[in-house]
Structures are given as C-alpha cells and as structure tokens.
Design an enzyme around this catalytic site. Structure first.
Site, PDB file in Angstrom:
ATOM      1  N   CYS A  47       0.756  -1.198   0.133  1.00 60.17           N
ATOM      2  CA  CYS A  47       0.029  -0.030  -0.047  1.00 60.17           C
ATOM      3  C   CYS A  47       1.002   1.256  -0.172  1.00 60.17           C
ATOM      4  CB  CYS A  47      -1.024  -0.031   1.319  1.00 60.17           C
ATOM      5  SG  CYS A  47      -1.806  -1.674   1.287  1.00 60.17           S
ATOM      6  N   HIS A  67      -3.045   7.958   6.031  1.00 60.18           N
ATOM      7  CA  HIS A  67      -3.048   6.763   5.528  1.00 60.18           C
ATOM      8  C   HIS A  67      -4.610   6.304   5.870  1.00 60.18           C
ATOM      9  CE1 HIS A  67      -2.375   3.061   3.221  1.00 60.18           C
ATOM     10  NE2 HIS A  67      -2.349   2.249   4.255  1.00 60.18           N
ATOM     11  N   HIS A 121      -9.638   2.176  -0.613  1.00 59.31           N
ATOM     12  CA  HIS A 121      -8.161   2.168  -0.607  1.00 59.31           C
ATOM     13  C   HIS A 121      -7.705   1.619  -1.924  1.00 59.31           C
ATOM     14  CE1 HIS A 121      -4.070   1.358   0.630  1.00 59.31           C
ATOM     15  NE2 HIS A 121      -4.347   0.746   1.484  1.00 59.31           N
TER      16      HIS A 121
END
Lengths: 354, 404, 85
Positions: B163, B296, B331
C-alpha cells in the site's frame, strides 16, 4: 552520481552449488531438461522453525540468502534493504488463485495472499533483523535487480553506511508451462551444459536468490567494486552500440581494458543478435553464464555474484566454463551485459579492489 | 548541492472523477465514490462496498484512445488515462525534448484481467484469445504499456511495496532527480479492483461491509478502491529552462520499516512516527509548520491506532488538521500514495482541507479526531501525506507550497 | 468431547504446519498463542478458516475469535455449543 560502491559480502542460492563451500572446487550441476531448479540448503540453520513452517520456497530462498550475506559481512542490521523480483512468490500467488476458485471465495486462508505480496521477503528480512530503515522492492522484469542496485548506490551516495541489496525469483512447473505458451523456452529438451549448441527460438528457465552487502568504502574482505551500472529499455542495436561505448568511456575504461565479459547470451535465436554488440567492441574473453542459472528476470544478480567471486578469487572457475580456452591474463575489470527477452538491457562494470 | 524537486503536472482517475478537476469537484461536494461493483465477478458484489471507476474496461480504452488495440488490461488503461492527463497538464507535448523517466507502482499488475482466464492459461487443453494476457501477469506489463503508448524511453521501473508503493515511486523519482540521473521523472501508481485482492483483504478480516470510517471508534476495516495517479517531477533547472508552472515542491520524504509483523503496524506507530518526522526534517520543517496531514487512515483496527498514536507523539496537542480521503476513493493500494499526493497538491493550490467522511465517535485510544468538514480558504503551506503497507513498509511525503 | 479435541489437535498441526509437534504435545488447556504454542495473529485467522472449513462455523469478529481460540479446550467447547446435540 558521486560515491563508490563495494561488495562487502554476498550469498547466492542457485541451480549451482553456490551457497556453501569454495567456488573453485564445486562441480558444475547439469540439468537434463529446460527448467533449472535451485540447489536448496538446509534452511533450519538460518530460520527458526516457527517462522519456517508458513514460508513457501522463494521466501525461504530469499531470506536464507540475505541472512547468510549479512552473516558473512559481519553486519546484523543494514542501513537499508532493497530487493528486486520479477515474479515474487509464484507458489503463493498460484495457491491463492486456486483457493479462491476451489472454496468459491469462502473461508480463505490469508497466508498465501500475504506471502504473494512482492515485498514479503523484504518485510521478513526487516522483521528478523529488526531493521527499521529504508526498505524497497522493485518488480520490473529484467530491471528488477538492476533498479535495486541503482537505488542502493543512491542510498550510499546519500550517506547510508551500508545497504543490503538482493534479488529472488522462482519457477514452478505451472508457470514454466504458461511461459512456454508465449515461446519463452526451447521446444527441444536439452541438457543445460549443451545450451549454446542449441541456437533456436527460446531458452531454458532458471531461478535463484542472491544478496549483496554494499558499502561506500573498501576493506581487505571486499569482493569487488561496482563501478558502473546502466539500464536501457528496448534499445535499437544502434542505440545499444553507442550506449556501450559511452558507458565504458564514462567510467574511464577502454574496451581492451575489459579482461572478462559475462554475457547473458542464452541461445535464444529471437534475441541473440543484441549480444553482437560485444563483438563490435572486440571485447576480450566472453563467457556466457545462463547454462549455470537458466534465464529469469533477476539472472543479473547471479551474474554479479559470479563476477564478484571471480574478481576476489582472481580465477575463473574453469569447471563451470568448458568453453574457456585459457584463464584471462589478468582480472581487473569485468563487464556484465544481460537482457531479458530483448526488452530490459543492462551493463554492469566491476573492478578488482586494489 | 542537490536540486530541488518540483511537481509540474498531475493526472488521475478514481471512483470520484475521471480527471483531477473531477476529483476536486467530488471532494468539494463531499461525494464518496463507494458503491457496489459493476465490473467484478465475485460473490461479494452486493456485500462489500468498493470505490470503482465508473466505466467499463471498453469505455476506458476509448478514453485512453487505444480502443481496438489488444492487450491493455484495466490496470494499464487506468494508468494510461492518468498519465496522458499528467503530461498534458505539465505542458509536455514532445517526449523527445527531454528524456523522461517513469517510476510506476503496482501491487498485482494485470491480475484484474488474468484472474478471469488464469485456469485457461494454465490448462494445456485450452487455447484461445486468452494467450495474449500471459504477458500481463506481472507488474511490469502495465508500466511498459503506458511507457510505450506515450513514448517514454528513459529510466523505467515498477515498485511494489504493497500500500505504500506509489509513495515510494515518488520518493525514488525525486532521488533520481537529486542525484542527477534524470531531470524529469513521472511517478505514481495504478491499481484495478480484483477478486484476488478483495478476497485477500477479506481473508484478513480487514474489510468493512459498511462505508469505511477512518479514525472512528466503531470502524471495522477498509473498502478497496481503484484508480491511477501520476505526478510529473522535474528538477529546478529544467523547470527554469522551460519556464514551467510549479504546482508544489516535494521537499521531504522518508521510508521506514516497522520490523514488527507481516501485516500489522506496531501499536505505538513507531514506523509511522519515524517516517513523518524524517520527511518533515528533510524539508526543514518543524511540527508547527504543518497545516494538514493526509493520513493513510485505512479504517482498519490496527492502522488507525498506530497512525493516530504516531500523530500524537509527533504533534501532541497541536496536531494539525488531518483527514483520510479513503472514504472518497476507497483504498486504492498501489495508487493510493499518488492519489493522495495529488490531493495534497490540491489542498495547497486551493487552500482546502478535505473532510474525513463517516466519522462519528472519537477512538478510545486517542485524544485527537480528524477534520470532518470541508474547510475552504484554509492557509495550507505544508502537507504530510502518509502511506503505510504490508511488510511494515511506511512512507511519508512532505509536499510544500512553492514560494520562490 | 475427547474425540473432538484429539481431532482438533491433528487438524491444527496440519493447518499450521507445526512440523515438530505431535498431538500429545498439545495440552488441552495450554494457551495456543503467546507462550503456549507460540502462534500469532495470522495463525488465529488460519484457525478461524479451519473452523469454517471443517465445522462450518463462521467467526465474523476477530475479537470474538480471540476468546474461542484460547486453547484446544475452548475451541472444542465452542464447536460443541454450535452443533446440534
């Protein structure tokens, strides 16, 4: 880029006996068939049983090679960990795809998903060595390892005291079949030591893991200096020719100074012509290395390991190179030229540490 | 003295917009992109919300101007659309006048297309059109497709650190420029929704069945999204030479590792703290200089605790405005760092703070809470953008207003 | 119950690939995580998969999972409570 880069320690797991023992006394391992597999060590010497139980093959290969490299370098916690891999953990990717189908997306085990992540090996090394520093993974076919090296060289020039750089790739029978469908491998089945007698479409597949501890200064233990690195994306033969001349000149080396060329030539008639560039500069002793490791995205890491070992030993392991007529007169500068199916080309220049 | 690195063009496509302007509109309208999938074949299509780009793959190929050409995966098409916008925006019309590098990021490459034909590909008894997807199995395919279509011939690479991938791509590009290896590098990432990743995160029990609620006491996981984002990075000298418009400066960045667990951060957020602190210090900033943190904020149980603790350790009671934009975009894994870097640029350009949608209750572990309203005319000069991933990989970028 | 616990131990060893562990090494009441067998959070997800695949019991909430997966004893009790007598 300013600054220098030395190989302080290294370790390789490959289809040859590269992990243990002395380079010059290991016989060449010959594979009958077009898929070369690694000679795997006993991982329990490096990895705790509780960690080992979940790990698939390439994770073990990558982790063990990295740990042996650190051990040999006398460094526990490197200043950064940078790796390259073309395919990551194929076994885990294949397993998770199959489990999604077999269990119809229900009750799936997360382990293969986690381990299929390309930076899983990096995470494991960091975890095992408690290394909280810079950590990066490149996944670009024949540039994967080379960019890991370039990143490492940048890190050294930015002031890191040392960097652990490495590469890992595996081949599975399923993936071997898949790539055979787009002509990656020879149709005829051959023995690896006869590779160069079989110039035809395709090559033989391979795999391996190799790690290097890189530092900005040399010591008595250093294997070699990595003097230069260049990548070229889909160059024309003309561009390749010009680039090689410039690469050598830029690093203050004349073609006749090169004592040995390790060439990625792999008897694949589709892409073999690129290697003519080496002849156009009348370079000295050229030795191909893919009969030893097969072809895969990060075969450049095997070549670097081999070149650095040769410079430190000041001798070519003749038993691995039946085509070698005589040992090079001196071993001061080694050039590595490799490409992956004609797309990603790279030059590496190695010097003996004086 | 290493050169400063400037952002001179941006391009993106996400569930909330086909380009940067469209994204900005949706952010201002507080319009989330979360919905159920129309493209993905999965038993979870009516169960797990995702932030999907609202176009079929065929439509994307038309938008990218490659309709009828074979072998473009959804991943490559999303990337190509974002790349074309970024180049246009930076005023780059001829790729030959300055060799451009391309550092891309991807977590599963062309899996979106290959997973539908994988068992045919692996079955010797089957033949057919699917053969053309064999080369799209890896992460490099999308990068090369994009590079070849727009004519990039310089340094090209693909990074995959889960990620945090595209944040690392931006960092690597900036470092190549500072080291003098290149003067122009286009960096970011592309990600398409796949059954593979959806089931992967679901097997980790990390997906919320509701729209995700970052930094909320009741949060229960993330929602996946797809998209692509690229930023054109250029050296100060090149910018001056061609008189390019500077959108913002990339003055600081850091990459650290948790060395704690394969998929979970340390509860105190050690890696996140170190990444933010180093990025800030590299750019010559102190905590009081930061006006906004694009966190995040995945809304998983462990990320938000760790990241929140790290914010509190770094900023204390004076924690700047912070929000997760994942309730807008989902995401987007490898694309997230690029998308959020562009949002950081937008925050600076338009003096905006984006709201953290779906937040209701403060987390019991933290005393800070995210910004929940859209703030206009907010004086934003320095933004931290965080991206954290599996393997303990943390990346933080400092994006600053260019003030000469 | 004894039979179920025995079966569970074999399944746990197989699922988690605990190569050097035999069923008789696992105490019914010993903690599976931390100091006991030394399992971690990924193992706990794998054990939940085991419950779902072999016993058709779905544990939705990871926090609930922690309680069920304390020991072989607690797992067996949970399985029995979910199965028709």
């Amino acid at each position: 880029m300013k600054g220098k880069c030395y190989i302080q320690g290294m370790a390789a797991i490959s289809p040859q006996h590269t992990f243990e023992g002395d380079l010059l006394s290991q016989p060449m391992a010959v594979t009958q068939g077009n898929m070369l597999s690694c000679v795997e060590p006993d991982y329990r010497a490096f990895i705790a049983p509780n960690s080992l139980r979940r790990m698939t093959r390439v994770l073990k290969m990558g982790l063990a090679a990295s740990l042996k490299c650190l051990q040999e370098s006398g460094v526990a916690v490197p200043g950064a960990i940078v790796t390259g891999t073309g395919k990551g953990s194929l076994q885990d990717t294949e397993r998770f795809i199959k489990e999604i189908r077999d269990f119809e997306e229900r009750a799936l085990n997360p382990t293969p998903f986690i381990q299929s992540t390309y930076n899983a090996v990096n995470g494991l090394i960091a975890l095992q060595q408690k290394c909280t520093q810079y950590n990066n993974t490149f996944v670009h076919r024949g540039f994967s390892f080379e960019h890991a090296l370039l990143d490492s060289m940048l890190l050294l020039s930015e002031g890191k005291p040392d960097v652990l750089a490495g590469a890992f790739d595996e081949i599975t029978t399923e993936h071997f079949f898949i790539k055979s469908r787009i002509g990656h491998w020879k149709q005829e089945t051959i023995a690896s030591d006869t590779l160069y007698e079989h110039v035809s479409p395709g090559t033989i597949s391979g795999e391996g893991a190799a790690f290097f501890l890189l530092t900005p200064t040399a010591t008595a233990q250093s294997y070699a200096q990595l003097g230069g690195l260049q990548m070229l994306y889909k160059p024309s033969p003309e561009k390749l020719h010009t680039a090689l001349g410039q690469f050598l000149a830029q690093h203050g080396v004349q073609p006749e100074d090169i004592d040995l060329v390790l060439s990625g030539a792999n008897a694949d008639s589709n892409h073999l012509h690129y290697y003519d560039v080496l002849n156009s500069y009348a370079l000295n002793t050229q030795l191909p290395f893919k009969h030893l490791c097969g072809d895969y995205e990060t075969a450049g890491a095997f070549a670097l390991w081999l070149g650095a070992a040769i410079l430190k030993q000041q001798q070519v392991p003749a038993q691995w190179f039946p085509m070698l007529k005589e040992q090079p007169r001196k071993l001061q500068h080694i050039l590595i030229y490799n490409h992956f199916f004609g797309e990603q080309h790279s030059f590496m220049l190695l010097h003996k540490v004086s | 003295m290493a050169e400063r690195v400037f952002i001179t063009g941006v391009g993106m496509i996400t569930a909330i917009g086909d380009d940067v302007a469209g994204n900005l509109r949706s952010l201002r309208a507080q319009q989330s992109g979360l919905d159920y999938t129309r493209q993905l074949t999965t038993i979870y299509k009516d169960v797990l919300p995702v932030a999907e780009v609202k176009h079929t793959t065929q439509e994307l190929s038309e938008m990218a101007g490659v309709a009828g050409k074979e072998g473009y995966t959804r991943t490559a098409l999303l990337g190509l659309i974002a790349m074309q916008e970024a180049l246009r925006h930076a005023g780059i019309t001829d790729m030959q006048d300055e060799p451009a590098g391309f550092i891309n990021a991807s977590t599963v490459g062309g899996m979106c297309d290959t997973e539908n034909v994988y068992f045919d590909i692996a079955d010797p008894a089957k033949t057919g059109d699917f053969i053309r997807f064999i080369d799209t199995l890896d992460c490099a395919d999308c990068t090369q497709r994009i590079a070849d279509t727009v004519g990039i011939e310089g340094q090209i690479a693909t990074i995959s650190t889960a990620c945090s991938s595209s944040a690392n791509a931006l960092m690597y590009g900036a470092r190549l420029i500072k080291a003098g290896v290149a003067r122009r590098v286009i960096c970011g990432g592309t990600e398409a929704l796949t059954r593979f990743t959806l089931n992967g995160f679901n097997s980790l029990k990390n997906i919320d069945k509701r729209p995700c609620m970052p930094f909320d006491q009741d949060r229960n996981g993330l929602n996946l999204g797809e998209g692509a984002a690229y930023l054109v990075l250029e050296s100060e000298s090149l910018v001056k030479e061609r008189n390019a418009t500077i959108l913002a400066a990339l003055d600081g960045y850091a990459n650290t590792n948790e060395a704690f667990h394969p998929t979970a951060p340390s509860p105190e957020g050690d890696g996140a703290y170190a990444a933010m602190k180093s990025a800030m210090e590299m750019g010559g900033c102190v905590p009081a200089d930061i006006q906004y943190v694009n966190v995040h904020g995945t809304a998983t149980l462990s990320n938000d605790v760790a990241e929140g603790m790290a914010l509190q350790r770094l900023f204390g009671e004076q924690t700047p405005k912070f929000s997760s934009t994942k309730p807008f975009t989902g995401h987007t894994l490898a694309a997230a760092g690029g998308i959020e870097a562009i949002y950081s640029v937008l925050a600076i350009q338009h003096q905006l703070i984006f709201p953290n949608l779906h937040f209701k209750d403060k987390m019991e572990e933290l005393y800070i809470t995210p910004e929940t309203s859209l703030l206009e005319d907010y004086p934003v000069r320095h933004v931290l953008s965080n991206s954290f991933g599996f393997g303990g990989n943390n990346a933080s970028l400092l994006i600053s207003k260019y003030e000469g | 119950m004894e039979e179920l616990k025995q079966k569970l131990k074999v399944q746990i060893i197989e699922a988690l690939n605990l190569q050097d562990t035999r069923p008789e090494d696992i105490d019914d009441n010993a903690p599976l995580f931390g100091d006991g067998l030394g399992l971690d959070s990924i193992d706990s997800l794998e054990l939940m998969v085991l419950l779902e695949r072999y016993y058709h019991i779905k544990v939705e909430d990871p926090r609930e999972g922690r309680k069920i997966l304390q020991s072989v004893q607690s797992m067996a009790e949970f399985i029995q409570s979910k199965q028709p007598a």
